[in-house]
Design a protein around this motif. Structure first.
Motif, mmCIF file in Angstrom:
data_model
loop_
_atom_site.group_PDB
_atom_site.id
_atom_site.type_symbol
_atom_site.label_atom_id
_atom_site.label_comp_id
_atom_site.label_asym_id
_atom_site.label_seq_id
_atom_site.Cartn_x
_atom_site.Cartn_y
_atom_site.Cartn_z
ATOM 1 N N THR A 292 0.914 12.887 5.890
ATOM 2 C CA THR A 292 0.440 12.232 4.664
ATOM 3 C C THR A 292 0.441 13.246 3.521
ATOM 4 O OG1 THR A 292 -0.992 10.787 5.936
ATOM 5 C CG2 THR A 292 -1.481 10.995 3.601
ATOM 6 N N ARG A 293 -0.066 14.442 3.824
ATOM 7 C CA ARG A 293 -0.138 15.455 2.762
ATOM 8 C C ARG A 293 1.253 15.843 2.279
ATOM 9 N NH1 ARG A 293 -5.276 16.134 2.550
ATOM 10 N NH2 ARG A 293 -6.482 16.227 4.481
ATOM 11 N N GLN A 294 2.204 15.958 3.215
ATOM 12 C CA GLN A 294 3.585 16.278 2.806
ATOM 13 C C GLN A 294 4.150 15.168 1.922
ATOM 14 O OE1 GLN A 294 5.522 16.746 6.567
ATOM 15 N NE2 GLN A 294 4.594 18.750 6.953
ATOM 16 N N GLU A 295 3.888 13.925 2.300
ATOM 17 C CA GLU A 295 4.383 12.802 1.491
ATOM 18 C C GLU A 295 3.771 12.845 0.101
ATOM 19 O OE1 GLU A 295 6.725 10.719 2.031
ATOM 20 O OE2 GLU A 295 7.103 11.344 4.084
ATOM 21 N N LEU A 296 2.495 13.178 0.040
ATOM 22 C CA LEU A 296 1.800 13.217 -1.257
ATOM 23 C C LEU A 296 2.427 14.266 -2.175
ATOM 24 C CD1 LEU A 296 -1.894 12.728 -0.135
ATOM 25 C CD2 LEU A 296 -0.535 11.182 -1.549
ATOM 26 N N GLU A 297 2.846 15.386 -1.581
ATOM 27 C CA GLU A 297 3.476 16.438 -2.389
ATOM 28 C C GLU A 297 4.761 15.941 -3.029
ATOM 29 O OE1 GLU A 297 2.248 19.336 -3.138
ATOM 30 O OE2 GLU A 297 0.467 18.855 -1.933
ATOM 31 N N ARG A 298 5.461 15.054 -2.329
ATOM 32 C CA ARG A 298 6.781 14.611 -2.781
ATOM 33 C C ARG A 298 6.733 13.352 -3.635
ATOM 34 N NH1 ARG A 298 10.121 14.117 2.462
ATOM 35 N NH2 ARG A 298 8.319 14.989 3.471
ATOM 36 N N ALA A 299 5.553 12.757 -3.755
ATOM 37 C CA ALA A 299 5.463 11.440 -4.399
ATOM 38 C C ALA A 299 5.749 11.502 -5.894
ATOM 39 C CB ALA A 299 4.073 10.864 -4.165
ATOM 40 N N ASP A 300 6.458 10.475 -6.405
ATOM 41 C CA ASP A 300 6.543 10.311 -7.852
ATOM 42 C C ASP A 300 5.268 9.628 -8.336
ATOM 43 O OD1 ASP A 300 9.194 11.253 -8.073
ATOM 44 O OD2 ASP A 300 9.930 9.317 -7.370
ATOM 45 N N LEU A 301 4.726 8.808 -7.451
ATOM 46 C CA LEU A 301 3.550 8.015 -7.820
ATOM 47 C C LEU A 301 2.707 7.833 -6.567
ATOM 48 C CD1 LEU A 301 2.060 6.038 -9.781
ATOM 49 C CD2 LEU A 301 3.590 4.256 -8.945
ATOM 50 N N VAL A 302 1.379 8.042 -6.710
ATOM 51 C CA VAL A 302 0.468 7.841 -5.580
ATOM 52 C C VAL A 302 -0.368 6.603 -5.866
ATOM 53 C CG1 VAL A 302 -1.501 8.787 -4.314
ATOM 54 C CG2 VAL A 302 0.337 10.312 -5.072
ATOM 55 N N ILE A 303 -0.464 5.720 -4.871
ATOM 56 C CA ILE A 303 -1.406 4.613 -4.986
ATOM 57 C C ILE A 303 -2.587 4.965 -4.102
ATOM 58 C CG2 ILE A 303 -1.808 2.157 -4.664
ATOM 59 C CD1 ILE A 303 1.108 1.655 -5.064
ATOM 60 N N ALA A 304 -3.711 5.280 -4.735
ATOM 61 C CA ALA A 304 -4.919 5.623 -3.983
ATOM 62 C C ALA A 304 -5.659 4.330 -3.690
ATOM 63 C CB ALA A 304 -5.788 6.572 -4.802
ATOM 64 N N VAL A 305 -5.845 4.050 -2.387
ATOM 65 C CA VAL A 305 -6.428 2.763 -1.988
ATOM 66 C C VAL A 305 -7.886 2.958 -1.572
ATOM 67 C CG1 VAL A 305 -6.144 0.737 -0.505
ATOM 68 C CG2 VAL A 305 -4.138 2.123 -1.119
ATOM 69 N N PHE A 306 -8.770 2.106 -2.128
ATOM 70 C CA PHE A 306 -10.187 2.097 -1.763
ATOM 71 C C PHE A 306 -10.561 0.691 -1.327
ATOM 72 C CE2 PHE A 306 -9.490 5.126 -5.230
ATOM 73 C CZ PHE A 306 -9.901 6.298 -4.612
ATOM 74 N N GLU A 307 -11.800 0.553 -0.800
ATOM 75 C CA GLU A 307 -12.250 -0.770 -0.378
ATOM 76 C C GLU A 307 -13.271 -1.306 -1.363
ATOM 77 O OE1 GLU A 307 -12.561 -1.202 4.333
ATOM 78 O OE2 GLU A 307 -13.118 0.780 3.580
ATOM 79 N N ALA A 308 -13.000 -2.498 -1.902
ATOM 80 C CA ALA A 308 -13.909 -3.099 -2.879
ATOM 81 C C ALA A 308 -15.267 -3.386 -2.239
ATOM 82 C CB ALA A 308 -13.305 -4.389 -3.426
ATOM 83 N N ASN A 309 -15.255 -3.763 -0.947
ATOM 84 C CA ASN A 309 -16.523 -4.116 -0.309
ATOM 85 C C ASN A 309 -17.372 -2.898 0.028
ATOM 86 O OD1 ASN A 309 -14.331 -3.648 1.406
ATOM 87 N ND2 ASN A 309 -15.409 -4.510 3.160
ATOM 88 N N ARG A 310 -16.858 -1.704 -0.253
ATOM 89 C CA ARG A 310 -17.682 -0.487 -0.041
ATOM 90 C C ARG A 310 -18.090 0.139 -1.354
ATOM 91 N NH1 ARG A 310 -16.859 1.294 5.844
ATOM 92 N NH2 ARG A 310 -16.459 -0.837 6.445
ATOM 93 N N GLY A 311 -17.839 -0.567 -2.453
ATOM 94 C CA GLY A 311 -18.220 -0.021 -3.756
ATOM 95 C C GLY A 311 -17.225 1.008 -4.238
ATOM 96 N N THR A 312 -17.496 1.601 -5.395
ATOM 97 C CA THR A 312 -16.548 2.566 -5.961
ATOM 98 C C THR A 312 -16.660 3.880 -5.211
ATOM 99 O OG1 THR A 312 -18.154 3.161 -7.612
ATOM 100 C CG2 THR A 312 -16.509 1.522 -8.248
ATOM 101 N N ASP A 313 -15.548 4.580 -5.218
ATOM 102 C CA ASP A 313 -15.403 5.733 -4.334
ATOM 103 C C ASP A 313 -14.475 6.724 -5.027
ATOM 104 O OD1 ASP A 313 -15.501 7.299 -2.118
ATOM 105 O OD2 ASP A 313 -14.499 5.890 -0.769
#
Ligand SMILES: Nc1nc2c(ncn2[C@@H]2O[C@H](COP(=O)(O)OP(=O)(O)OP(=O)(O)O)[C@@H](O)[C@H]2O)c(=O)[nH]1
Ligand SMILES: [Mg+2]
Length: 440
Positions: A292-313
């Motif tokens: 995952t970390r290697q992919e993140l280094e290469r990303a043009d764009l990251v979609i950071a996913v959170f859960e709405a039912n757990r509140g903001t994070d």
């Protein structure tokens, strides 16, 4: 541009794809076309009129029957005499036909050699030649449309217009160079500054359209990242419209990074699903998280996913460098949830918010949807435009020192010329044309 050599030989290649097809075409180009036609067909067809005939090998045995077309120089794709032999598209027939042309004095063409000759004969410029390959390789209708615009010379015309502005500005500047600084009056100076500003604006526009267009060629690398179980794999499946990734309620389901190519409004995207980020004692999961970390280094764009039912994070471990969109998934479990500013609320289960997400992905990648036509520029074109822009910016800082000003203009001019091929070195040409397929 005139021919690079006077002893041009005659080339031949199978122009249709390998394998079986209703029709296969062997294309021949060069001064030896009449000789090849005489040997294979028995005579040279009338210019531009389809002739039905038998194709014969060196022994005079019939290989196939089909249509022959003759395009005399310079009114052909390459600008040379061209003969097209359309036979039945089987590999054996095509090979035999190609051999017959070789026996008659042609040589087998290298990749891109027909298009290279078209360039050398001045039928098309370099940017147009590249557009031929881009049109063939186009991965979407949008990319094909843009490639066709380049092929028809729209991109070259835009570059030509920029060059014309530069030529005028250089002429004005050369005139000023003949006078000592104190004699260059304010009028001239203002004129030069105004023209420079206009040229920079125009260049900026072409660059913006080219940057957009280059997305159509290169695609965008988008990585879904977040804690385990937030719904990354579910989102990938939804966006792909297919059950690609395994989804379970068990945190830590995804291990390997999964790449899924897709098109959003014709823009090619590679969407990557990754292992959820957390501290883990599980050896396999730890390796997944490393990926995952290697992919993140290469990303043009990251979609950071959170859960709405757990509140903001917040996610700490994302690289700061890449562009990023925050989304709150599972909005169906948290009706009335308001995401933080700039973040999106979505549901992989119901599909809510996904259209907005698609638009945000395109936006973040620099694509303005439904906007003006763009140029399917290559990396090479972008670099040249950026170089030109940098020289014009430098020129703006040199206004009282006209020699330097003039030199920056000259360099900007040369950078633009390299796009259409006015000042291109042979090795660059080799580099560009060798990437073509055979027969083009
Ligand atoms: N209600 C609801 N459940 C969802 C939604 N998206 C995902 N889920 C559920 O959440 C659980 C985890 O989903 P996954 O897509 O596997 O989550 P993930 O982020 O890929 O998880 P890891 O691979 O473990 O990191 C599954 O049970 C999904 O059905 C959603 O929008 N709404
Ligand atoms: Mg997953």
């Amino acid at each position: 541009m005139p021919s690079d050599d006077l002893t041009r030989d005659t080339i031949a290649a199978i122009a249709t794809p390998a394998g079986r097809g209703g029709i296969g075409v062997v294309r021949v180009s060069g001064p030896g076309v009449p000789r090849v036609a005489a040997a294979v067909l028995g005579k040279l067809p009338q210019p531009r009129l389809a002739m039905f005939g038998s194709f014969r090998d060196r022994q005079g045995e019939t290989i196939d029957e089909g249509l022959a077309l003759y395009f005399p120089a310079p009114h052909s794709y390459t600008g040379e005499a061209v003969l097209e032999l359309q036979g039945h598209g089987g590999p054996v027939v095509m090979q035999a036909l190609l051999s017959a042309c070789v026996d008659a004095g042609a040589r087998i063409a290298e990749p891109g050699e027909f298009t290279r000759r078209a360039f050398l004969e001045g039928k098309i410029d370099l940017a147009q030649a590249e557009a031929v390959a881009d049109l063939i390789d186009a991965a979407s209708r949008e990319a094909a449309r843009s490639a066709l615009r380049s092929l028809s010379g729209e991109f070259s015309a835009a570059i030509g217009a920029l060059r014309a502005r530069l030529v005028e500005l250089r002429a004005v500047t050369e005139a000023m160079l003949d006078f000592p600084e104190e004699e260059v009056d304010a009028l001239h100076r203002e004129d030069a500054a105004a023209r420079l500003a206009e040229t920079r604006d125009a260049l900026g526009e072409v660059l913006a359209k080219s940057r957009q267009g280059s997305l159509l060629r290169a695609g965008i690398h988008v990585v879904l990242a977040g804690r385990p179980n937030v719904g990354k794999s579910s989102l990938l499946n939804r966006l792909a419209g297919e059950e690609r990734a395994i989804v379970t309620p068990i945190p830590g389901t995804t291990r390997d990074a999964l790449r899924e190519p897709m098109l959003i409004e014709g823009v090619p995207i590679v969407m990557v699903d990754t292992a959820g980020l957390r501290e883990s004692r599980d050896e396999i999961e730890r390796l997944g998280i490393q990926r995952t970390r290697q992919e993140l280094e290469r990303a043009d764009l990251v979609i950071a996913v959170f859960e709405a039912n757990r509140g903001t994070d917040a996610l700490q471990d994302l690289p700061a460098a890449s562009a990023r969109i925050d989304i709150y998934n599972k909005i169906d479990l948290a009706p009335g949830f308001a995401p933080p500013a700039e973040a999106l609320a979505v549901s992989a289960r119901t599909g809510a918010g996904l259209e907005a997400l698609r638009q945000r992905i395109l936006e973040a990648a620099g694509w303005s949807a439904g906007g003006e036509p763009v140029f399917l520029a290559r990396e090479r074109h972008l670099r040249a435009l950026e170089r030109a822009a940098a020289h014009l910016a430098a020129a703006a800082g040199e206004t009282p020192r006209w020699e330097f000003f003039a030199e920056e203009l000259r360099l900007a001019h040369a950078a633009l010329g390299s796009i259409t091929g006015e000042f291109s070195a042979d090795d660059l040409l080799g580099e560009i044309f060798k990437r073509f397929c055979i027969g083009k």
